[in-house]
Motif scaffolding. Structure first.
Motif, PDB file in Angstrom:
ATOM      1  N   GLU A   9       0.825  -1.118   0.096  1.00  0.00           N
ATOM      2  CA  GLU A   9      -0.058  -0.011  -0.147  1.00  0.00           C
ATOM      3  C   GLU A   9       0.942   1.271  -0.030  1.00  0.00           C
ATOM      4  N   SER A  10       0.326   2.294  -0.807  1.00  0.00           N
ATOM      5  CA  SER A  10       1.285   3.728  -0.766  1.00  0.00           C
ATOM      6  C   SER A  10       0.133   4.769  -0.760  1.00  0.00           C
ATOM      7  N   PHE A  11       0.185   5.811   0.022  1.00  0.00           N
ATOM      8  CA  PHE A  11      -0.978   6.915   0.066  1.00  0.00           C
ATOM      9  C   PHE A  11      -0.196   8.160  -0.242  1.00  0.00           C
ATOM     10  N   LYS A  12      -0.950   9.200  -1.020  1.00  0.00           N
ATOM     11  CA  LYS A  12      -0.588  10.413  -1.082  1.00  0.00           C
ATOM     12  C   LYS A  12      -1.505  11.411  -0.765  1.00  0.00           C
ATOM     13  N   VAL A  13      -1.213  12.623  -0.598  1.00  0.00           N
ATOM     14  CA  VAL A  13      -1.575  13.919  -0.023  1.00  0.00           C
ATOM     15  C   VAL A  13      -3.122  13.752  -0.619  1.00  0.00           C
ATOM     16  N   GLY A  14      -4.038  13.941   0.115  1.00  0.00           N
ATOM     17  CA  GLY A  14      -5.443  13.995  -0.309  1.00  0.00           C
ATOM     18  C   GLY A  14      -6.347  12.689  -0.460  1.00  0.00           C
ATOM     19  N   ASP A  15      -5.481  11.469  -0.442  1.00  0.00           N
ATOM     20  CA  ASP A  15      -6.222  10.293  -0.307  1.00  0.00           C
ATOM     21  C   ASP A  15      -6.993  10.070   1.267  1.00  0.00           C
ATOM     22  N   THR A  16      -8.098   9.092   0.965  1.00  0.00           N
ATOM     23  CA  THR A  16      -8.789   9.089   2.218  1.00  0.00           C
ATOM     24  C   THR A  16      -8.472   7.513   2.679  1.00  0.00           C
ATOM     25  N   VAL A  17      -8.023   7.519   3.957  1.00  0.00           N
ATOM     26  CA  VAL A  17      -7.581   6.291   4.697  1.00  0.00           C
ATOM     27  C   VAL A  17      -8.341   5.855   5.767  1.00  0.00           C
ATOM     28  N   LYS A  18      -8.817   4.638   5.765  1.00  0.00           N
ATOM     29  CA  LYS A  18      -9.708   4.152   6.728  1.00  0.00           C
ATOM     30  C   LYS A  18      -8.777   3.048   7.428  1.00  0.00           C
ATOM     31  N   ALA A  19      -8.836   3.115   8.701  1.00  0.00           N
ATOM     32  CA  ALA A  19      -7.935   2.323   9.659  1.00  0.00           C
ATOM     33  C   ALA A  19      -8.637   2.273  11.143  1.00  0.00           C
ATOM     34  N   VAL A  20      -7.956   1.319  11.958  1.00  0.00           N
ATOM     35  CA  VAL A  20      -8.579   1.468  13.450  1.00  0.00           C
ATOM     36  C   VAL A  20      -7.529   1.825  14.401  1.00  0.00           C
ATOM     37  N   VAL A  21      -8.224   2.510  15.358  1.00  0.00           N
ATOM     38  CA  VAL A  21      -7.349   3.541  16.311  1.00  0.00           C
ATOM     39  C   VAL A  21      -6.673   2.394  17.068  1.00  0.00           C
ATOM     40  N   ARG A  22      -5.211   2.609  17.255  1.00  0.00           N
ATOM     41  CA  ARG A  22      -4.580   1.616  17.877  1.00  0.00           C
ATOM     42  C   ARG A  22      -4.031   2.107  19.201  1.00  0.00           C
ATOM     43  N   GLY A  23      -3.997   3.348  19.473  1.00  0.00           N
ATOM     44  CA  GLY A  23      -3.453   4.160  20.632  1.00  0.00           C
ATOM     45  C   GLY A  23      -3.659   5.535  20.679  1.00  0.00           C
ATOM     46  N   VAL A  24      -3.343   6.443  21.691  1.00  0.00           N
ATOM     47  CA  VAL A  24      -3.340   7.698  21.765  1.00  0.00           C
ATOM     48  C   VAL A  24      -2.160   8.220  22.539  1.00  0.00           C
ATOM     49  N   ASN A  25      -1.570   9.106  22.045  1.00  0.00           N
ATOM     50  CA  ASN A  25      -0.266   9.706  22.838  1.00  0.00           C
ATOM     51  C   ASN A  25      -0.143  11.111  22.557  1.00  0.00           C
ATOM     52  N   ILE A  26       0.635  11.872  23.398  1.00  0.00           N
ATOM     53  CA  ILE A  26       1.021  13.389  23.448  1.00  0.00           C
ATOM     54  C   ILE A  26       2.350  13.420  23.007  1.00  0.00           C
ATOM     55  N   ASP A  27       2.758  13.918  21.620  1.00  0.00           N
ATOM     56  CA  ASP A  27       3.983  14.140  21.245  1.00  0.00           C
ATOM     57  C   ASP A  27       4.407  15.598  21.433  1.00  0.00           C
ATOM     58  N   LYS A  28       5.590  15.744  22.029  1.00  0.00           N
ATOM     59  CA  LYS A  28       6.343  17.086  22.053  1.00  0.00           C
ATOM     60  C   LYS A  28       6.150  17.827  20.906  1.00  0.00           C
ATOM     61  N   THR A  29       6.495  17.140  19.671  1.00  0.00           N
ATOM     62  CA  THR A  29       6.598  17.983  18.555  1.00  0.00           C
ATOM     63  C   THR A  29       5.094  17.982  17.816  1.00  0.00           C
ATOM     64  N   ASN A  30       4.344  17.095  17.725  1.00  0.00           N
ATOM     65  CA  ASN A  30       3.055  17.256  17.033  1.00  0.00           C
ATOM     66  C   ASN A  30       1.839  17.142  18.009  1.00  0.00           C
ATOM     67  N   GLY A  31       1.852  17.242  19.295  1.00  0.00           N
ATOM     68  CA  GLY A  31       0.688  17.545  20.026  1.00  0.00           C
ATOM     69  C   GLY A  31       0.246  16.189  20.370  1.00  0.00           C
ATOM     70  N   LEU A  32      -1.080  16.206  20.339  1.00  0.00           N
ATOM     71  CA  LEU A  32      -1.850  14.942  20.489  1.00  0.00           C
ATOM     72  C   LEU A  32      -1.870  14.237  19.271  1.00  0.00           C
ATOM     73  N   VAL A  33      -1.566  12.807  19.337  1.00  0.00           N
ATOM     74  CA  VAL A  33      -1.442  11.978  17.874  1.00  0.00           C
ATOM     75  C   VAL A  33      -2.056  10.778  18.389  1.00  0.00           C
ATOM     76  N   VAL A  34      -3.020  10.636  17.325  1.00  0.00           N
ATOM     77  CA  VAL A  34      -3.810   9.068  17.168  1.00  0.00           C
ATOM     78  C   VAL A  34      -2.952   8.176  16.156  1.00  0.00           C
ATOM     79  N   GLU A  35      -2.558   7.147  16.935  1.00  0.00           N
ATOM     80  CA  GLU A  35      -1.960   6.164  16.348  1.00  0.00           C
ATOM     81  C   GLU A  35      -3.013   5.254  15.557  1.00  0.00           C
ATOM     82  N   ILE A  36      -2.918   4.821  14.325  1.00  0.00           N
ATOM     83  CA  ILE A  36      -3.864   4.218  13.559  1.00  0.00           C
ATOM     84  C   ILE A  36      -3.240   2.926  12.965  1.00  0.00           C
TER      85      ILE A  36
END
Length: 389
Positions: A185-212
């Protein structure tokens, strides 16, 4: 300041926060500002008077006995958390202010925030903004933690050099790591992605990030629930699932209704239901097996399409919580049990949590030929399974 209540209500509505959290953020910011502008050794508090639409800031002074050591500088040394005698007033002095005061009560002196100057307004703004952001992050963290295991979709906004895909999911960023992407699989800007939420964490650089993830068995389960009403209604349950993403998967099914065929319901008429899910997983083949509480029966079904002669469980195998299963099979079923590149036996082991060893009827256990050696490796699925949790 007379419009403060309306401002707080507006912020709470726009940010999707509880009004109590926004009010607490402002009160904490006011206290910090007073400590900065007046004296950090003093105690301050703030209250919001909604009926009169007023914000009250005041210094708190505790009423103590006349002989309390905290009334003197020398007596403060033993109290590590107290740094000023101005935080205390004797009961006799307090009675002169208000006869109803008792030991343990507080005398409050009102402070005029408007008299603190322009710097105070800047400090208040920064403190308030910081605390609102913390409440917002905590609210979003709680919201998306409740979505773990559920499917979401969003638009790709960026793909970095490590091929991590960043997805816009409502008010937060979703990150699809390369390892959580189905092979090819490969994705480019503008593509719609469907995935499952695996976890949530707060990153110092990106703030709140949802890992999918698109490789987790939970993604397969979530997609099936969206296609099969019986799963939503809990008439059918997925007891276990295992995947080699993009290649093959196995799911173990049970039902609470004896009149319902769990496998037929998942597959659908002419395979329409399971086909719809397979197409979303890059053509991944999905095997359905009926779950059993009897380990021997469950293992035999998990190795389908191979026909099994017998299964013997050996408990407490090294490195496996449940143990090892010795599976006896006819010689002509060996290749089916192992599967192409060992996929079938790998998935059966991941699904049942048993290490599986094959033995041919009337012969030695599988382990002599080059094909057998490959099979021996396929039963060690711990590291493989860890990739797709």
């Amino acid at each position: 300041m007379d419009k403060i209540i309306d401002i707080l209500d507006s912020i709470a509505y726009e940010k999707g926060l509880k009004i109590e959290d926004v009010e607490n953020a402002l009160k904490e910011a006011l206290i910090k500002t007073a400590e900065k502008m007046v004296d950090s050794t003093l105690r301050f508090d703030a209250e919001i008077d909604r009926p009169n639409k007023k914000l009250e800031l005041f210094q708190k002074i505790e009423v103590v006995p006349n002989d309390d050591e905290r009334l003197t500088e020398d007596g403060l040394d033993q109290y590590e958390n107290i740094i000023s005698k101005e935080n205390y007033i004797s009961i006799d002095e307090a009675k002169k202010i208000d006869e109803s005061l008792e030991i343990g009560d507080f005398v409050n002196y009102d402070l005029e925030f408007e008299n603190m100057g322009r710097n105070a307004a800047t400090i208040l703004h920064n403190n308030f903004e910081y605390r609102v952001q913390r409440f917002l992050e905590e609210s979003l963290l709680s919201k998306y933690k409740n979505k773990v295991g559920k499917t979401i979709s969003g638009s790709v906004t960026r793909v970095d050099r490590q091929e991590n895909t960043f997805v816009e999911i409502g008010e937060v960023k979703g990150m699809l790591p390369r390892k959580s992407r189905i092979k090819g699989e490969s994705f480019k800007v503008g593509d719609t992605v469907k995935a499952v939420v695996r976890g949530v964490n707060i990153d110092k650089t990106n703030g709140l990030v949802v890992e999918i993830s698109r490789t987790s068995p939970k993604f397969l389960e979530s997609l099936l629930k969206s296609e099969v009403p019986e799963l939503k209604d809990e008439i059918i349950a997925i007891e276990a699932s295992a995947r080699i993403p993009g290649s093959r998967a196995k799911i173990a099914l049970s039902t609470t209704d004896a009149t319902v065929d769990p496998i037929g319901s998942i597959v659908g008429v002419k395979g329409v239901r399971i086909g719809a899910v397979s197409r979303q997983l890059s053509g991944e083949n999905i095997d359905c097996v009926e779950y059993s509480n009897v380990p021997e029966m469950f293992i035999a079904r998990a190795l389908s399409p191979a026909i099994i002669s017998s299964v013997k469980i050996e408990k407490h195998a090294e490195g496996n919580e449940k143990g090892k299963a010795i599976v006896t099979i006819p010689g002509d079923q060996k290749s089916k049990a192992i599967g192409k590149s060992g996929l079938n036996i790998r998935l059966a082991s991941m699904l049942t949590k048993y290490e599986i060893e094959l033995k041919e009827i009337g012969g030695a256990s599988v382990g002599g030929s080059s094909e057998s050696k490959e099979q021996e490796k396929t039963t060690d699925t711990a590291s493989l399974e860890a990739l797709f949790k």
